[in-house]
Design an enzyme around this catalytic site. Structure first.
Site, mmCIF file in Angstrom:
data_model
loop_
_atom_site.group_PDB
_atom_site.id
_atom_site.type_symbol
_atom_site.label_atom_id
_atom_site.label_comp_id
_atom_site.label_asym_id
_atom_site.label_seq_id
_atom_site.Cartn_x
_atom_site.Cartn_y
_atom_site.Cartn_z
ATOM 1 N N LYS A 171 0.867 -1.187 0.000
ATOM 2 C CA LYS A 171 0.000 0.000 0.000
ATOM 3 C C LYS A 171 0.899 1.231 0.000
ATOM 4 O O LYS A 171 1.462 1.618 1.009
ATOM 5 C CB LYS A 171 -0.915 0.028 1.235
ATOM 6 C CG LYS A 171 -2.083 0.959 1.010
ATOM 7 C CD LYS A 171 -2.442 1.873 2.143
ATOM 8 C CE LYS A 171 -1.522 2.940 2.566
ATOM 9 N NZ LYS A 171 -1.446 4.131 1.707
ATOM 10 N N GLU A 206 10.563 1.554 9.846
ATOM 11 C CA GLU A 206 11.589 2.534 9.451
ATOM 12 C C GLU A 206 10.933 3.899 9.594
ATOM 13 O O GLU A 206 10.036 4.236 8.821
ATOM 14 C CB GLU A 206 12.002 2.341 7.988
ATOM 15 C CG GLU A 206 12.658 1.034 7.685
ATOM 16 C CD GLU A 206 14.074 0.950 8.186
ATOM 17 O OE1 GLU A 206 14.547 1.907 8.831
ATOM 18 O OE2 GLU A 206 14.706 -0.081 7.929
ATOM 19 N N CYS A 240 14.600 10.613 5.223
ATOM 20 C CA CYS A 240 14.629 10.370 6.662
ATOM 21 C C CYS A 240 16.049 10.333 7.199
ATOM 22 O O CYS A 240 16.293 10.691 8.340
ATOM 23 C CB CYS A 240 13.925 9.057 6.937
ATOM 24 S SG CYS A 240 14.523 7.765 5.860
ATOM 25 N N GLU A 259 11.455 16.452 13.459
ATOM 26 C CA GLU A 259 11.757 16.226 12.042
ATOM 27 C C GLU A 259 10.955 17.208 11.202
ATOM 28 O O GLU A 259 9.733 17.271 11.294
ATOM 29 C CB GLU A 259 11.382 14.788 11.670
ATOM 30 C CG GLU A 259 11.769 14.456 10.250
ATOM 31 C CD GLU A 259 11.442 13.022 9.870
ATOM 32 O OE1 GLU A 259 10.272 12.624 10.013
ATOM 33 O OE2 GLU A 259 12.351 12.305 9.424
HETATM 34 P P1 NAD Z 1 3.160 8.856 6.907
HETATM 35 O O1 NAD Z 1 3.549 8.209 8.179
HETATM 36 O O2 NAD Z 1 2.163 9.935 6.930
HETATM 37 O O3 NAD Z 1 2.577 7.770 5.882
HETATM 38 C C1 NAD Z 1 3.297 6.629 5.527
HETATM 39 C C2 NAD Z 1 2.333 5.568 5.027
HETATM 40 O O4 NAD Z 1 1.471 5.167 6.094
HETATM 41 C C3 NAD Z 1 1.413 6.016 3.889
HETATM 42 O O5 NAD Z 1 1.284 4.961 2.958
HETATM 43 C C4 NAD Z 1 0.094 6.269 4.613
HETATM 44 O O6 NAD Z 1 -1.035 6.152 3.767
HETATM 45 C C5 NAD Z 1 0.105 5.183 5.655
HETATM 46 N N1 NAD Z 1 -0.732 5.430 6.821
HETATM 47 C C6 NAD Z 1 -1.193 6.614 7.296
HETATM 48 N N2 NAD Z 1 -1.918 6.411 8.415
HETATM 49 C C7 NAD Z 1 -1.887 5.085 8.670
HETATM 50 C C8 NAD Z 1 -2.407 4.263 9.708
HETATM 51 N N3 NAD Z 1 -3.108 4.776 10.721
HETATM 52 N N4 NAD Z 1 -2.166 2.941 9.669
HETATM 53 C C9 NAD Z 1 -1.436 2.405 8.669
HETATM 54 N N5 NAD Z 1 -0.922 3.131 7.647
HETATM 55 C C10 NAD Z 1 -1.142 4.461 7.660
HETATM 56 O O7 NAD Z 1 4.540 9.322 6.270
HETATM 57 P P2 NAD Z 1 4.747 10.192 4.963
HETATM 58 O O8 NAD Z 1 4.318 11.593 5.251
HETATM 59 O O9 NAD Z 1 4.182 9.494 3.782
HETATM 60 O O10 NAD Z 1 6.367 10.145 4.842
HETATM 61 C C11 NAD Z 1 7.219 10.972 5.548
HETATM 62 C C12 NAD Z 1 7.745 10.309 6.809
HETATM 63 O O11 NAD Z 1 8.335 9.059 6.510
HETATM 64 C C13 NAD Z 1 8.840 11.103 7.478
HETATM 65 O O12 NAD Z 1 8.601 11.149 8.861
HETATM 66 C C14 NAD Z 1 10.095 10.317 7.207
HETATM 67 O O13 NAD Z 1 11.133 10.472 8.118
HETATM 68 C C15 NAD Z 1 9.595 8.936 7.164
HETATM 69 N N6 NAD Z 1 10.486 8.107 6.384
HETATM 70 C C16 NAD Z 1 11.290 7.201 7.031
HETATM 71 C C17 NAD Z 1 12.160 6.424 6.329
HETATM 72 C C18 NAD Z 1 13.055 5.431 6.996
HETATM 73 O O14 NAD Z 1 13.514 4.525 6.340
HETATM 74 N N7 NAD Z 1 13.333 5.552 8.273
HETATM 75 C C19 NAD Z 1 12.224 6.539 4.944
HETATM 76 C C20 NAD Z 1 11.410 7.461 4.319
HETATM 77 C C21 NAD Z 1 10.529 8.227 5.053
#
Ligand code: NAD
Length: 492
Positions: free
Chosen positions: A187, A263, A297, A396
């Site tokens: 997803k 992650e 990230c 962040e």
């Molecule tokens: P997000 O947490 O808003 O969303 C990530 C995913 O989770 C999306 O597919 C979203 O639809 C889904 N999601 C949202 N609510 C959910 C729920 N309640 N249950 C299950 N899934 C749900 O993150 P984003 O805004 O898409 O990405 C940015 C964030 O991701 C930043 O905080 C960044 O640091 C982090 N990130 C971490 C890594 C890593 O490897 N550590 C890599 C890339 C991004």
């Protein structure tokens, strides 16, 4: 721009080997963050689509040969790699259009590198030597027994991913999970559905992946992520995203005691020691935070500078960052493209005004790029005058914002680096490699670059400690996240 991309049919979900519209035919728009134009529409998957995808993955794992046929797995992964590389030009253009990823990055971690890494995963499917460990005979409780430890595919993987490096993150889940013999439901984030749909189309049409082994459900609805994380038919939830959402995912998965792999966010420290070559350290620190507008990230977003060399480092870093002003991501010389969305730009602007309220000055940047009337551009910004307790140093931001923090020597630098809820990445610069490695050893984090060394590669595990996550992606450690362990004893 959508018409210019010679790839079509990205308004579909992939369920049980079939590319089809979402149930009810619903779609949602995907946008170009550099122009704010609508690129086209993606399938707006529903709860029914997710339910069918999980069911298909379960059946493919339980009833198919995928889990027991590493040769098939390796072949399919190589087919997927080769087909994606054949379409490299269009896929790179698509990634720049949908993600705002600068073109230079699409020949690296935004496309080509993770696609090539599928080959490493394919090799591992064939060569992994940990499937069976012979512990020999022993007599526990007086019973003479021959013992083995077997590793086995964990089952159905629910992969939930963010928008910032969609191919890297999607493929760093699919590759190892499929190589390990798991089946997958992906997803992707609502901001980048086409990147995932294109991989789904290519996997369905140009590989021998059996039906149900890979399912991809795009949707505008975050609730489908929660549905995937909470379904008892899922054996491993592999999540990348924000720490707040990761915590929710963990709580949801805990209802079924489902294994989670997380992650999450970061606020990594770039430590300049007092003997460092300032020009190389400043060039690297400024380049890192400007790349893809800081939307990574693992990007280092706190610059820890010896108090005695503050002016020198700030001037050199500001000069680097001013030279990397936001630009058109289709221009191959651009390093800093747009932010993903208007919402993300508001968030970054909120942090910049918060910094100003806290008394900060901006040594360069400070807000929207004056060169663009459209697109969500923010210029690389160097924040000075705050300490590690400020909100911009602790939270962040996910934009091209680097916060300078003074330190008074190696011990102080280590303690500031570790004074963070996060522990994802980091960097250290010193004229003496041994001294830099000593500092690297003391920082509580998942990766460290020393004097400009690059840790990103298929065989290097990546992940974090503390609020940055649980587990490791990539490398053999990342592959083993998708395995279970079974201990077997035969009476002799
Ligand atoms: P997000 O947490 O808003 O969303 C990530 C995913 O989770 C999306 O597919 C979203 O639809 C889904 N999601 C949202 N609510 C959910 C729920 N309640 N249950 C299950 N899934 C749900 O993150 P984003 O805004 O898409 O990405 C940015 C964030 O991701 C930043 O905080 C960044 O640091 C982090 N990130 C971490 C890594 C890593 O490897 N550590 C890599 C890339 C991004």
């Amino acid at each position: 721009m959508g018409d210019a991309l010679p790839i079509g049919g990205l308004d579909v979900v992939l369920v049980d080997g079939i590319l089809r519209p979402a149930t009810g035919g619903r779609t949602f728009e995907t946008l170009n963050p550099a122009t704010e134009e609508i690129l086209g529409v993606a399938a707006d998957g529903t709860g029914a689509d997710m339910d069918a995808a999980i069911g298909a993955a379960r059946t493919a794992f339980d009833e198919g040969t995928w889990a027991s046929d590493p040769t098939l797995r390796a072949r399919c992964l190589r087919q997927l790699r080769d087909a994606l590389l054949e379409d490299r030009a269009v896929m790179r253009a698509l990634t720049t259009a949908e993600v705002g990823a600068p073109t230079f990055l699409t020949d690296g971690p935004q496309f080509t590198a993770p696609v090539e890494d599928l080959g490493w995963c394919a090799d591992l499917a064939e060569t992994y030597d940990g499937w069976e460990r012979d512990l020999g005979e022993a007599s526990p409780m007086g019973v003479r027994s021959q013992r083995w430890v077997w590793r086995e595919p964990a089952g159905v993987v629910g992969a939930i991913t963010p928008w910032n490096f969609p191919h890297q993150i999607n493929l760093a889940k699919l590759g190892p999970a499929l190589a390990a013999g798991c089946t997958v439901v992906l997803k992707p984030a609502p901001d980048t559905p086409w990147c995932a749909a294109a991989v789904a189309r290519i996997a369905a049409e140009r590989t021998d992946l059996p039906p149900g082994v890979l399912n991809v459900v795009t949707s505008s609805d975050h609730a489908l992520g929660a549905q995937l994380a909470g379904d008892p038919r899922v054996d491993v939830v592999s999540f990348t995203g924000s720490t707040a959402t990761g915590s929710t995912v963990m709580a949801t998965a805990s209802r079924n005691i489902t294994k989670v792999f997380l992650e999450l966010g970061g606020k990594s420290a770039f430590i300049v020691l007092d003997d460092a070559d300032v020009s190389s350290a400043a060039a690297m620190a400024g380049f890192m935070v400007s790349t893809h507008a800081g939307q990574g990230c693992a990007i280092t977003t706190r610059l820890l500078v010896p108090r005695t060399r503050m002016d020198e480092v700030v001037d050199a870093t500001a000069a680097t960052m001013a030279g990397l002003a936001a630009g058109d991501p289709t221009d191959p010389t651009t390093i800093c493209g747009p932010l993903i969305s208007a919402r993300q730009r508001e968030r970054v602007e909120g942090y910049l005004s918060m910094a100003a309220d806290e008394g900060a000055a901006f040594a360069c940047g400070g807000g929207r790029s004056p060169r663009f009337e459209r697109g969500w551009f923010i210029d690389p910004t160097l924040v000075v005058g705050l300490d590690n307790s400020s909100r911009v140093a602790r939270e962040e931001i996910f934009g091209p914002v680097l916060v300078v923090i003074p330190h008074d020597g190696d011990d102080d630098a280590v303690s500031i680096a570790n004074d963070s809820p996060y522990g994802l990445s980091g960097a250290v610069f010193s004229a003496e490699e041994g001294r830099a490695l000593g500092v690297a050893r003391r920082v509580r984090t998942g990766t460290m670059g020393v004097n400009g060394g690059v840790w990103y590669s298929a065989d290097m595990p990546f992940g974090g400690c503390k609020a940055s996550g649980i587990g490791r992606e990539m490398g053999v450690a990342g592959f083993e996240e998708y395995l279970e362990t079974k201990s077997v004893a035969v009476a002799r």
